[in-house]
Design an enzyme around this catalytic site. Structure first.
Site, PDB file in Angstrom:
ATOM      1  N   ALA A 124       0.816  -1.045   0.114  1.00 33.76           N
ATOM      2  CA  ALA A 124      -0.090  -0.045   0.028  1.00 33.76           C
ATOM      3  C   ALA A 124       0.854   1.304   0.125  1.00 33.76           C
ATOM      4  O   ALA A 124       1.450   1.544   1.016  1.00 33.76           O
ATOM      5  CB  ALA A 124      -0.881  -0.108   1.381  1.00 33.76           C
ATOM      6  N   LEU A 125       1.097   1.784  -1.174  1.00 33.82           N
ATOM      7  CA  LEU A 125       1.709   3.114  -1.361  1.00 33.82           C
ATOM      8  C   LEU A 125       0.889   4.190  -1.905  1.00 33.82           C
ATOM      9  O   LEU A 125       0.615   5.340  -1.062  1.00 33.82           O
ATOM     10  CB  LEU A 125       2.942   2.899  -2.184  1.00 33.82           C
ATOM     11  CG  LEU A 125       3.578   4.120  -2.713  1.00 33.82           C
ATOM     12  CD1 LEU A 125       4.607   4.497  -1.519  1.00 33.82           C
ATOM     13  CD2 LEU A 125       4.714   3.789  -3.797  1.00 33.82           C
ATOM     14  N   THR A 126       0.043   4.115  -2.801  1.00 42.98           N
ATOM     15  CA  THR A 126      -0.799   5.110  -3.563  1.00 42.98           C
ATOM     16  C   THR A 126      -1.626   5.603  -2.792  1.00 42.98           C
ATOM     17  O   THR A 126      -2.445   4.937  -2.037  1.00 42.98           O
ATOM     18  CB  THR A 126      -1.596   4.383  -4.856  1.00 42.98           C
ATOM     19  OG1 THR A 126      -0.441   3.679  -5.791  1.00 42.98           O
ATOM     20  CG2 THR A 126      -2.064   5.403  -5.532  1.00 42.98           C
ATOM     21  N   GLY A 131      -0.212   9.934  -6.205  1.00 45.64           N
ATOM     22  CA  GLY A 131       0.178   8.707  -7.449  1.00 45.64           C
ATOM     23  C   GLY A 131       1.359   8.622  -7.719  1.00 45.64           C
ATOM     24  O   GLY A 131       2.148   8.016  -7.244  1.00 45.64           O
ATOM     25  N   ILE A 157      -5.408  -0.001  -3.590  1.00 45.37           N
ATOM     26  CA  ILE A 157      -4.691  -1.188  -3.161  1.00 45.37           C
ATOM     27  C   ILE A 157      -5.341  -2.562  -3.734  1.00 45.37           C
ATOM     28  O   ILE A 157      -6.407  -2.862  -3.244  1.00 45.37           O
ATOM     29  CB  ILE A 157      -4.528  -0.916  -1.866  1.00 45.37           C
ATOM     30  CG1 ILE A 157      -3.865   0.519  -1.628  1.00 45.37           C
ATOM     31  CG2 ILE A 157      -3.670  -2.060  -1.183  1.00 45.37           C
ATOM     32  CD1 ILE A 157      -2.646   0.960  -2.337  1.00 45.37           C
ATOM     33  N   SER A 158      -4.682  -3.238  -4.507  1.00 43.98           N
ATOM     34  CA  SER A 158      -4.936  -4.476  -5.045  1.00 43.98           C
ATOM     35  C   SER A 158      -5.022  -5.577  -3.665  1.00 43.98           C
ATOM     36  O   SER A 158      -4.128  -5.693  -2.787  1.00 43.98           O
ATOM     37  CB  SER A 158      -3.927  -5.198  -5.923  1.00 43.98           C
ATOM     38  OG  SER A 158      -3.889  -4.084  -7.059  1.00 43.98           O
ATOM     39  N   GLU A 363       2.653  -0.506 -10.706  1.00 38.49           N
ATOM     40  CA  GLU A 363       3.975  -0.396 -10.071  1.00 38.49           C
ATOM     41  C   GLU A 363       4.894   0.593 -10.822  1.00 38.49           C
ATOM     42  O   GLU A 363       5.963   0.922 -11.078  1.00 38.49           O
ATOM     43  CB  GLU A 363       4.869  -1.782 -10.162  1.00 38.49           C
ATOM     44  CG  GLU A 363       4.510  -2.763  -9.327  1.00 38.49           C
ATOM     45  CD  GLU A 363       5.150  -3.913  -9.129  1.00 38.49           C
ATOM     46  OE1 GLU A 363       6.331  -3.908  -9.728  1.00 38.49           O
ATOM     47  OE2 GLU A 363       5.098  -4.773  -8.436  1.00 38.49           O
ATOM     48  N   GLY A 364       4.238   1.887 -11.063  1.00 39.13           N
ATOM     49  CA  GLY A 364       4.788   2.780 -11.869  1.00 39.13           C
ATOM     50  C   GLY A 364       4.393   3.279 -13.228  1.00 39.13           C
ATOM     51  O   GLY A 364       4.484   2.162 -13.895  1.00 39.13           O
ATOM     52  N   GLU A 367       5.315   6.564 -17.763  1.00 39.61           N
ATOM     53  CA  GLU A 367       5.973   8.102 -17.910  1.00 39.61           C
ATOM     54  C   GLU A 367       6.751   7.911 -16.700  1.00 39.61           C
ATOM     55  O   GLU A 367       7.922   8.676 -16.825  1.00 39.61           O
ATOM     56  CB  GLU A 367       4.900   9.114 -17.761  1.00 39.61           C
ATOM     57  CG  GLU A 367       3.889   9.552 -18.936  1.00 39.61           C
ATOM     58  CD  GLU A 367       3.029   8.301 -19.178  1.00 39.61           C
ATOM     59  OE1 GLU A 367       2.687   7.674 -17.930  1.00 39.61           O
ATOM     60  OE2 GLU A 367       2.370   8.375 -20.171  1.00 39.61           O
TER      61      GLU A 367
HETATM   62  C1  LIG Z   1      -5.528  -1.878 -11.578  1.00 40.57           C
HETATM   63  C2  LIG Z   1      -4.472  -1.141 -10.640  1.00 40.57           C
HETATM   64  C3  LIG Z   1      -3.969  -1.709  -9.421  1.00 40.57           C
HETATM   65  C4  LIG Z   1      -3.104  -1.243  -8.633  1.00 40.57           C
HETATM   66  N1  LIG Z   1      -2.481  -1.501  -7.348  1.00 40.57           N
HETATM   67  C5  LIG Z   1      -1.936  -0.853  -6.686  1.00 40.57           C
HETATM   68  C6  LIG Z   1      -1.379  -1.409  -5.509  1.00 40.57           C
HETATM   69  O1  LIG Z   1      -1.404  -2.646  -4.888  1.00 40.57           O
HETATM   70  N2  LIG Z   1      -0.697  -0.701  -4.567  1.00 40.57           N
HETATM   71  C7  LIG Z   1      -0.519   0.725  -4.727  1.00 40.57           C
HETATM   72  O2  LIG Z   1       0.086   1.266  -3.974  1.00 40.57           O
HETATM   73  N3  LIG Z   1      -0.732   1.236  -5.912  1.00 40.57           N
HETATM   74  C8  LIG Z   1      -1.627   0.394  -6.896  1.00 40.57           C
HETATM   75  N4  LIG Z   1      -1.968   1.159  -7.913  1.00 40.57           N
HETATM   76  C9  LIG Z   1      -1.823   2.611  -8.260  1.00 40.57           C
HETATM   77  C10 LIG Z   1      -0.896   2.779  -9.303  1.00 40.57           C
HETATM   78  O3  LIG Z   1       0.334   2.567  -8.783  1.00 40.57           O
HETATM   79  C11 LIG Z   1      -1.260   4.240  -9.607  1.00 40.57           C
HETATM   80  O4  LIG Z   1      -2.136   4.475 -10.329  1.00 40.57           O
HETATM   81  C12 LIG Z   1       0.097   5.096 -10.203  1.00 40.57           C
HETATM   82  O5  LIG Z   1       1.372   4.962  -9.530  1.00 40.57           O
HETATM   83  C13 LIG Z   1      -0.272   6.438 -10.845  1.00 40.57           C
HETATM   84  O6  LIG Z   1      -0.778   7.203  -9.845  1.00 40.57           O
HETATM   85  P1  LIG Z   1      -2.221   7.764 -10.213  1.00 40.57           P
HETATM   86  O7  LIG Z   1      -3.149   6.999 -10.955  1.00 40.57           O
HETATM   87  O8  LIG Z   1      -2.600   8.762  -9.104  1.00 40.57           O
HETATM   88  O9  LIG Z   1      -2.212   8.923 -11.522  1.00 40.57           O
HETATM   89  P2  LIG Z   1      -1.230  10.505 -11.278  1.00 40.57           P
HETATM   90  O10 LIG Z   1       0.050  10.483 -10.746  1.00 40.57           O
HETATM   91  O11 LIG Z   1      -2.384  11.293 -10.997  1.00 40.57           O
HETATM   92  O12 LIG Z   1      -0.719  10.538 -12.911  1.00 40.57           O
HETATM   93  C14 LIG Z   1      -1.667  10.849 -14.235  1.00 40.57           C
HETATM   94  C15 LIG Z   1      -1.032  10.802 -15.289  1.00 40.57           C
HETATM   95  O13 LIG Z   1      -0.081  11.866 -15.311  1.00 40.57           O
HETATM   96  C16 LIG Z   1       1.463  11.271 -15.621  1.00 40.57           C
HETATM   97  N5  LIG Z   1       2.201  11.963 -14.682  1.00 40.57           N
HETATM   98  C17 LIG Z   1       2.039  12.298 -13.488  1.00 40.57           C
HETATM   99  N6  LIG Z   1       3.270  12.802 -13.191  1.00 40.57           N
HETATM  100  C18 LIG Z   1       4.118  13.340 -14.193  1.00 40.57           C
HETATM  101  C19 LIG Z   1       5.491  13.550 -14.355  1.00 40.57           C
HETATM  102  N7  LIG Z   1       6.215  14.184 -13.303  1.00 40.57           N
HETATM  103  N8  LIG Z   1       5.980  13.603 -15.653  1.00 40.57           N
HETATM  104  C20 LIG Z   1       5.215  13.080 -16.716  1.00 40.57           C
HETATM  105  N9  LIG Z   1       3.947  12.343 -16.447  1.00 40.57           N
HETATM  106  C21 LIG Z   1       3.333  12.444 -15.227  1.00 40.57           C
HETATM  107  C22 LIG Z   1       1.137   9.747 -15.168  1.00 40.57           C
HETATM  108  O14 LIG Z   1       2.071   8.964 -15.862  1.00 40.57           O
HETATM  109  C23 LIG Z   1      -0.187   9.557 -15.480  1.00 40.57           C
HETATM  110  O15 LIG Z   1      -0.323   9.341 -16.943  1.00 40.57           O
HETATM  111  C24 LIG Z   1      -2.926   0.640  -8.866  1.00 40.57           C
HETATM  112  C25 LIG Z   1      -3.399   0.791 -10.118  1.00 40.57           C
HETATM  113  C26 LIG Z   1      -4.289   0.393 -10.853  1.00 40.57           C
HETATM  114  C27 LIG Z   1      -4.892   0.878 -12.166  1.00 40.57           C
END
Ligand SMILES: Cc1cc2nc3c(=O)[nH]c(=O)nc-3n(C[C@H](O)[C@H](O)[C@H](O)COP(=O)(O)OP(=O)(O)OC[C@H]3O[C@@H](n4cnc5c(N)ncnc54)[C@H](O)[C@@H]3O)c2cc1C
Length: 379
Positions: A124-126, A131, A157-158, A363-364, A367
């Site tokens: 659990a990070l996000t 994000g 969080i999956s 996992e990131g 981008e």
């Molecule tokens: C199916 C699924 C399962 C997941 N499971 C987990 C989990 O188990 N645990 C967990 O911790 N998280 C989990 N996540 C979260 C996932 O890691 C995040 O969705 C991801 O890190 C992106 O964060 P965000 O969705 O808030 O997008 P945002 O950070 O809001 O970004 C939106 C868009 O802007 C781009 N962006 C943001 N900042 C920049 C920058 N500086 N330069 C260029 N582009 C940028 C991003 O690449 C993206 O395209 C999961 C997500 C999904 C969809």
């Protein structure tokens, strides 16, 4: 340079393929998919046969192999079924983090029952406001005597709906950014800890998503994984191998979609001949085969380098980006080759497309991986 798998690696690959062929029952899988349920029954069998523990150390009940052997298993599982393969592989990073950085008691308490198929992990990070930008987290852990008091919430969080063990990234020093984060294990029965299922996801349905809420959750300090304020290093240390395993997932999905499209193109006839006799379809298949082969080369290279002490974020991120973007194109082309039939669940390819789509975030994002690669190039 030798590009051949060893006999042992080829045997592991074959065993994983046979397990998937024998155990991934299509009817049962559709049920899991439609109910957004984790495939517990198949998972337990995979644990019993040692597939889940492929790259965990033997002292905690694993098989003691490397990332490459694990990538072979993941690839085969995702090739047979994108949803099951994805749901299985994404269980691993939380447990991998504890296996890497936990003390002996923590490994026995958390990792060993996980590998026996008795307990489940999340990671659990996000957070809703953090994000890609996890420089300072809103989930805060305050040290009070020998306990931490956790407040905040996490999202996406999956497995959060049912995971027994949740390594939670908390801000322990609000002024120190990345350098002030700590990983604290929160068990699912802690008072003040609640989860809420997030429904209606495009894909990755057998890996249910949840919001996690922490309201004055008290956790003893022995639940801290690794050192205080070193959480971000633990995360990156786990990701250098885990993202290779992500690449292996999308490689398997791309291969699986390609296999299905190839079979279909040979048997489906239009204008009195099989689709595969049309040059436009042949070119599609050739382009798909190129992408799969290149994704495999990068994924295996990144895995091999990690196993030989040359783990490298640039290479890992390169493999993850290439394989996940390749899988999007291959699964999309597979759907086109299937025509309208590809749009329906029973031919698998639309599900492979939906499942592969998650990997540009997991996992990131792509981008973020490109930022890692650019930083390494420009350093
Ligand atoms: C199916 C699924 C399962 C997941 N499971 C987990 C989990 O188990 N645990 C967990 O911790 N998280 C989990 N996540 C979260 C996932 O890691 C995040 O969705 C991801 O890190 C992106 O964060 P965000 O969705 O808030 O997008 P945002 O950070 O809001 O970004 C939106 C868009 O802007 C781009 N962006 C943001 N900042 C920049 C920058 N500086 N330069 C260029 N582009 C940028 C991003 O690449 C993206 O395209 C999961 C997500 C999904 C969809």
């Amino acid at each position: 340079m030798n590009f051949q798998l060893t006999k042992e690696q080829a045997d592991i690959q074959k065993a994983a393929r046979e397990f998937a062929e024998g155990e991934f029952d299509k009817e049962q899988i559709y049920k899991y998919e439609q109910e957004s349920a984790f495939p517990f029954e198949i998972w337990k069998k995979a644990c019993e046969l040692g597939f889940v523990g492929t790259r965990f150390p033997e002292e905690v009940g694993g098989q003691g192999y490397g990332v490459l052997e694990n990538a072979l298993v993941i690839e085969e599982f995702c090739r047979k079924d994108s949803g099951v393969g994805l749901a299985f592989s994404c269980q691993l990073p939380g447990a991998e983090l504890v296996a890497l950085y936990g003390n002996r008691e923590q490994k026995e308490k958390y990792v060993a029952p996980f590998l026996r198929g008795e307990k489940y992990f999340s990671i659990a990070l996000t957070e809703p406001d953090h994000g890609c930008d996890v420089r300072t987290l809103s989930t805060v852990a305050l040290k009070k005597g020998t306990e931490y008091l956790i407040n905040g919430n996490k999202t996406f969080i999956s497995y959060g709906t049912f995971a027994d063990f949740n390594p939670v990234f908390c801000q322990t020093d609000p002024k120190a950014g990345f350098g002030g984060q700590t990983v604290i294990m929160v068990e699912k029965d802690r008072p003040g800890y609640e989860t809420l299922h997030i429904p209606d996801k495009m894909g990755a349905r057998m890996m249910p998503s949840a919001q996690l809420f922490f309201r004055d959750v008290k956790v003893p300090e022995e639940n801290r994984i690794g050192e205080e304020n070193k959480g971000f290093q633990l995360f990156m240390g786990t990701m250098v191998a885990s993202r290779v395993e992500m690449a292996a997932q999308t490689l398997g999905m791309a291969q699986g979609a390609f296999d299905r499209a190839l079979d279909y193109a040979k048997t489906r006839e239009q204008f009195g001949k099989p689709l595969s006799s049309l040059e436009v379809i042949q070119f599609k298949l050739a382009e798909m085969a190129i992408l799969v082969e290149a994704a495999r080369g990068l994924t295996y290279k990144a895995a091999w380098c990690f196993d030989h002490g040359m783990g490298d974020h640039k290479l890992t991120s390169t493999a993850k980006v290439f394989a996940s973007e390749a899988a999007l194109r291959v699964t999309d082309e597979a759907m086109r080759i299937f025509g309208g039939y590809g749009y329906f669940l029973e031919n698998d390819v639309e599900r492979f497309y939906r499942d592969a789509r998650a990997h540009v975030f997991l996992e990131g994002t792509t981008e973020v991986q490109k930022m890692i690669i650019a930083n390494a190039i420009l350093r």
